[in-house]
Design a protein around this motif. Structure first.
Motif, PDB file in Angstrom:
ATOM      1  N   ALA A   1      11.571  13.094 -11.095  1.00  0.00           N
ATOM      2  CA  ALA A   1      12.928  12.690 -10.462  1.00  0.00           C
ATOM      3  C   ALA A   1      13.444  14.290 -10.967  1.00  0.00           C
ATOM      4  O   ALA A   1      14.997  14.622 -10.259  1.00  0.00           O
ATOM      5  N   GLU A   2      12.953  14.278 -11.608  1.00  0.00           N
ATOM      6  CA  GLU A   2      13.987  15.344 -12.982  1.00  0.00           C
ATOM      7  C   GLU A   2      13.429  16.964 -12.944  1.00  0.00           C
ATOM      8  O   GLU A   2      13.673  17.681 -13.234  1.00  0.00           O
ATOM      9  N   ALA A   3      12.736  17.528 -12.149  1.00  0.00           N
ATOM     10  CA  ALA A   3      10.840  17.833 -12.101  1.00  0.00           C
ATOM     11  C   ALA A   3      11.684  19.638 -10.705  1.00  0.00           C
ATOM     12  O   ALA A   3      10.617  19.401 -11.065  1.00  0.00           O
ATOM     13  N   ILE A   4      12.348  18.887 -10.412  1.00  0.00           N
ATOM     14  CA  ILE A   4      12.917  20.313  -9.403  1.00  0.00           C
ATOM     15  C   ILE A   4      12.676  21.538 -10.074  1.00  0.00           C
ATOM     16  O   ILE A   4      13.250  21.831 -10.961  1.00  0.00           O
ATOM     17  N   GLY A   5      11.648  22.694  -9.305  1.00  0.00           N
ATOM     18  CA  GLY A   5      11.556  23.875 -10.422  1.00  0.00           C
ATOM     19  C   GLY A   5      10.614  23.832 -10.868  1.00  0.00           C
ATOM     20  O   GLY A   5      10.081  25.257 -12.018  1.00  0.00           O
ATOM     21  N   MET A   6       9.610  22.811 -11.532  1.00  0.00           N
ATOM     22  CA  MET A   6       9.055  22.285 -12.735  1.00  0.00           C
ATOM     23  C   MET A   6       7.569  22.816 -12.041  1.00  0.00           C
ATOM     24  O   MET A   6       7.590  22.163 -11.033  1.00  0.00           O
ATOM     25  N   SER A   7       7.001  23.686 -12.827  1.00  0.00           N
ATOM     26  CA  SER A   7       5.697  23.774 -11.915  1.00  0.00           C
ATOM     27  C   SER A   7       4.114  23.744 -13.248  1.00  0.00           C
ATOM     28  O   SER A   7       4.374  23.530 -14.874  1.00  0.00           O
ATOM     29  N   TYR A   8       2.914  22.948 -12.824  1.00  0.00           N
ATOM     30  CA  TYR A   8       1.493  22.631 -13.790  1.00  0.00           C
ATOM     31  C   TYR A   8       0.276  23.664 -13.448  1.00  0.00           C
ATOM     32  O   TYR A   8       0.270  22.872 -11.757  1.00  0.00           O
ATOM     33  N   GLY A   9       0.041  24.292 -13.691  1.00  0.00           N
ATOM     34  CA  GLY A   9      -0.428  25.140 -12.857  1.00  0.00           C
ATOM     35  C   GLY A   9      -0.240  26.353 -12.043  1.00  0.00           C
ATOM     36  O   GLY A   9       1.653  26.899 -12.449  1.00  0.00           O
TER      37      GLY A   9
END
Length: 358
Positions: A133-141
């Motif tokens: 929900a808070e993770a717009i723009g976050m990425s993993y790999g």
């Protein structure tokens, strides 16, 4: 307004396409809140009554209450001592024969350790659903948060990194069947084309569903703000770095936030700037008196919330989560904040801990 279609209309469809381009998701389904997004995602993923979903003990209450609302049973696990995300070791210790799902939360400024959590899920044949929900723009790999498991969610509550002027949310997934069920559930259980389709209200109802349509005015606001999202994310990073530089070494500060190293390269996003401090509640009172707003994330861990009392948990079961609830506080962080504002906040904190003018 001129279109006469106030929810579930063309602007919602435009936003879904724009978010799909931004996140890389095959399917984005707009709904009326991040909480509804979690409930619909769990239902569409096949959660049956009584099945267990492992969630962190430190998160907003919707992480666990969505499991209850979808008919499941939340099972709590502890968080990492730094980073606040679901601790894979604690997850291993709470799994049972009834566990079917893992729901990590990408919290505050970074993704959870998805390498370890996905490995656990693969060994135990569990489905991973992400509270992103808070993770717009976050990425993993190379993968945007919310797309590492079967699906994830976004919240567009006004305080979020990408915020509406009211409630709004979305489900992200690359699974066409899951997307189809979520799309039906949000509009009273109707399959087929419903978005921006006036006659769709008379379509046959395939399953009991919800009224969780997104308002077009919120979609229009989000489309406008999406054009500046990367700039806003960069500004948040600059402000976070300024806080870290000014607060480093200050007595009373136990921990400053940082994006942890993971097995895969991650992109963190500072949704909030959370510090761990001594005498947290007194500091909050002091900052309030100085005209500085704060927020405590979270004063009570989920396993000790009254609404989950029937699960029978006691203090001390998840020490990292409980410690974070005693010491953490979020400082002001938003793109329009100035460096002078950051200086003012840090000066007030120095006065509190050093007992003298900054």
């Amino acid at each position: 307004m001129n279109s006469g279609k106030y929810s579930h209309g063309r602007k919602v469809a435009e936003l879904e396409c724009a978010l799909a381009d931004y996140t890389g998701a095959e399917y984005v389904i707009g709904v009326n809140s991040g909480t509804d997004a979690l409930v619909l995602l769990l239902l569409a993923a096949g959660l049956d009554a009584g099945q267990e979903v492992v969630v962190p003990a430190f998160s907003f209450v919707a992480t666990a209450s969505s499991v209850v609302l979808a008919g499941g049973r939340p099972v709590f696990a502890d968080i990492e001592p730094e980073g606040y995300c679901l601790d894979p070791g604690s997850v291993e210790s709470v799994l049972t024969d009834r566990t079917r799902y893992l729901m990590p939360v990408h919290l505050f400024c970074q993704p959870a350790d998805m390498t370890a959590l996905l490995a656990i899920a693969a060994r135990r044949e569990l489905t991973v659903l992400e509270d992103s929900a808070e993770a717009i723009g976050m990425s993993y790999g190379a993968t945007h948060a919310g797309l590492l498991g079967a699906g994830g969610v976004l919240s567009f509550f006004p305080t979020k990194t990408l915020g509406a002027l009211g409630d709004a949310g979305a489900v992200l997934t690359n699974d066409p069947e899951l997307a189809e069920v979520v799309s039906a559930l949000r509009h009273h259980g109707r399959f087929g084309r419903t978005i921006d389709n006036f006659p769709g209200i008379n379509s046959a109802t395939g399953m009991p569903g919800f009224n969780s349509k997104m308002d077009d005015i919120q979609a229009a606001v989000l489309l406008a703000k999406l054009s500046t999202l990367d700039r806003d994310i960069q500004r948040r990073a600059e402000l976070a770095a300024a806080y870290t530089e000014r607060l480093a070494g200050l007595p009373g500060i136990r921990r400053l936030p940082r994006v942890l190293r993971r097995p895969e390269q991650v992109r963190g996003v500072f949704y909030v700037y959370v510090v761990e401090v001594d005498r947290r509640d007194q500091l909050v009172e002091h900052l309030t008196a100085c005209g500085v707003g704060t927020e405590v994330y979270y004063p009570t861990p989920l396993h000790l919330q009254p609404c989950f009392a029937e699960l029978g948990h006691r203090p001390g079961e998840f020490p990292n989560a409980e410690a974070a609830c005693r010491t953490s506080v979020a400082l002001p962080l938003y793109p329009d904040l100035s460096l002078e504002d950051v200086d003012r906040v840090c000066a007030a904190m120095r006065r509190f801990y050093l007992g003298r003018a900054a």
